[in-house]
Design an enzyme around this catalytic site. Structure first.
Site, PDB file in Angstrom:
ATOM      1  N   HIS A 227       0.849  -1.186   0.000  1.00 53.88           N
ATOM      2  CA  HIS A 227       0.000   0.000   0.000  1.00 53.88           C
ATOM      3  C   HIS A 227       0.886   1.238   0.000  1.00 53.88           C
ATOM      4  CE1 HIS A 227      -2.380   3.181   2.303  1.00 53.88           C
ATOM      5  NE2 HIS A 227      -3.048   3.015   1.172  1.00 53.88           N
ATOM      6  N   SER A 228       0.561   2.200  -0.862  1.00 51.47           N
ATOM      7  CA  SER A 228       1.166   3.523  -0.851  1.00 51.47           C
ATOM      8  C   SER A 228       2.682   3.449  -0.985  1.00 51.47           C
ATOM      9  CB  SER A 228       0.728   4.256   0.421  1.00 51.47           C
ATOM     10  OG  SER A 228       1.009   5.619   0.346  1.00 51.47           O
ATOM     11  N   SER A 229       3.438   4.095  -0.068  1.00 50.62           N
ATOM     12  CA  SER A 229       4.893   4.115  -0.194  1.00 50.62           C
ATOM     13  C   SER A 229       5.520   2.748   0.029  1.00 50.62           C
ATOM     14  CB  SER A 229       5.495   5.123   0.788  1.00 50.62           C
ATOM     15  OG  SER A 229       5.234   4.746   2.120  1.00 50.62           O
ATOM     16  N   ALA A 231       4.999   0.396  -1.720  1.00 52.23           N
ATOM     17  CA  ALA A 231       5.179  -0.168  -3.052  1.00 52.23           C
ATOM     18  C   ALA A 231       6.618  -0.097  -3.543  1.00 52.23           C
ATOM     19  CB  ALA A 231       4.257   0.544  -4.049  1.00 52.23           C
ATOM     20  N   HIS A 369      -7.707   6.841  -0.182  1.00 52.21           N
ATOM     21  CA  HIS A 369      -6.393   6.206  -0.279  1.00 52.21           C
ATOM     22  C   HIS A 369      -6.279   4.950   0.575  1.00 52.21           C
ATOM     23  CE1 HIS A 369      -2.200   5.758  -1.022  1.00 52.21           C
ATOM     24  NE2 HIS A 369      -1.799   6.192   0.166  1.00 52.21           N
TER      25      HIS A 369
END
Length: 398
Positions: A227-229, A231, A369
């Site tokens: 998820h998000s950063s 990645a 998000h």
């Protein structure tokens, strides 16, 4: 290719279920909202599983009193009580200012992503990123920390972006449980789970890419869910040990090439000089310094659809990363709806064939998000599982 073999392990519960039936049944007079569900009178909705914990990776670092161990990463191994029925494990990576608990129960105590996949028979591994949560580091020289995030950022960016929209899609946000504002117990349960994270991006990436390849060499080819950063780590692992990555699944990837976007036009900052990362990637033709990557801005920049910082053509390729099946999912009301396309375009330039599922296109509406925590999180989990099943079917045909 050889991977680091230094592994320290601590098994806490090799045959103990992590789900315990409460000693007293919940009743209508008991408030089980948010953190109140800590009461023994509140029942859990989570799946039953067996839990073991480990620290993987690591290296000795000389100190005044001898060597300390650094760079080790905390991992939980969750085995479904119903038995493992799927061919590949799932390894989960949380985003910034979070920890692996984001994959467990939701702030309003509904079933989390982990339970969904455990009930489907997947072995699940949960990772705390380096210098975060239980992967805290003694070496503060290598790992400087930032505060988790502010209440205002949590509310405006994640739980209630529709109240002060900085991008048009925010008005579509409907799926956060509760008001999403300070004073709401669900909001506070979420906000209290934010934790400090490292701003030492290069040191963090180097530690994670070594530790996770080491772990995968022990557990076998796995699907990496981020998820998000978070990645950024599956990207690095896909570069370093692609044969151990069954697929790279990103819930709103925050690896925008070369750039971090501001909330207004003509704002933002340079980032990830290697394109999708702060540390070297194996380009073809080879790159010895990121300054050799030629970058251009593509597209008109609007708040609804941001311009992209891409390689100037002819673009260099990333054959190892491109060899790994890739998925991004994007919420209808998330700020990521404005720039997730840039990662997809970058990967195509680099020789990949990424899949991009806009959740609204498959009937899953209203997500911000943190879709994996929102009211329709099980619908999103089903989208992810459907993609995994397609990849497994392709592998069986080979």
């Amino acid at each position: 290719m050889r991977y680091p073999t230094v592994v320290s392990a601590l098994s806490l519960a090799s045959a103990v279920s992590a789900h315990v039936v409460p000693p007293a049944a919940a009743d209508a007079s008991v408030d089980c909202t948010g953190v109140n569900a800590i009461s023994p009178k509140c029942q859990s909705s989570e799946a039953k599983y067996f839990r073991d914990v480990f620290y993987v990776g690591g290296r000795p670092v000389p100190s005044g009193g001898g060597n300390i161990l650094a760079d080790q990463v905390y991992v939980e191994k969750l085995t479904p009580s119903c038995g493992v029925r799927q061919p590949h494990p799932l390894v989960f990576f949380h985003g910034g200012a979070n920890s692996a608990v984001t994959w467990l129960n939701t702030p309003d105590n509904r079933k989390g992503f982990t339970s969904y996949f455990l009930e489907k028979g997947y072995m699940v591994y949960l990772v705390d990123q380096i210098a975060t949560g239980r992967s805290a580091q003694q070496d503060t020289t290598d790992f400087a920390l930032a505060n988790g995030t502010t209440v205002e950022v949590v509310q405006g960016g994640f739980t209630a972006p529709e109240l002060a929209a900085t991008y048009p899609q925010a008005a579509l946000h409907t799926q956060w449980p509760g008001s999403g504002q300070l004073g709401d117990p669900i909001f506070e349960a979420f906000a209290h789970a934010t934790v400090p994270y490292t701003t030492s991006l290069v040191a963090g990436e180097n530690a994670m890419r070594a530790s996770i390849c080491s772990m995968l060499s022990m557990i076998g080819a796995s699907y990496l869910v981020s998820h998000s950063s978070g990645a950024q780590y599956p990207i690095l692992v896909s570069n370093d040990c692609p044969e151990l990555v069954a697929g790279n699944i990103n819930l709103e990837h925050s690896t925008q090439p070369f750039w971090n976007y501001g909330t207004t036009l003509d704002s933002g900052s340079a980032a990830r000089p290697w394109g999708l990362a702060n540390t070297p990637l194996n380009y073809e033709p080879p790159v010895s310094d990121p300054s050799e990557l030629k970058v251009e801005v593509v597209g008109e920049d609007t708040l609804a659809l941001r311009s992209c910082h891409l390689q100037a053509e002819p673009a260099r390729k990333l054959p190892k990363i491109a060899s790994v099946p890739y998925l991004c999912t994007t919420g209808e009301a998330s700020v990521h709806a404005t720039y997730d396309h840039c990662v997809i375009e970058f990967l195509k330039q680099a020789g990949g064939n990424p899949d991009w599922i806009k959740l609204a296109d498959v009937g899953v509406h209203g997500n911000g998000h943190f879709g994996h925590l929102e009211k329709n999180n099980m619908d999103i989990a089903a989208v992810v599982e459907g993609w995994i099943k397609k990849q497994d079917a392709k592998k069986r045909k080979l």
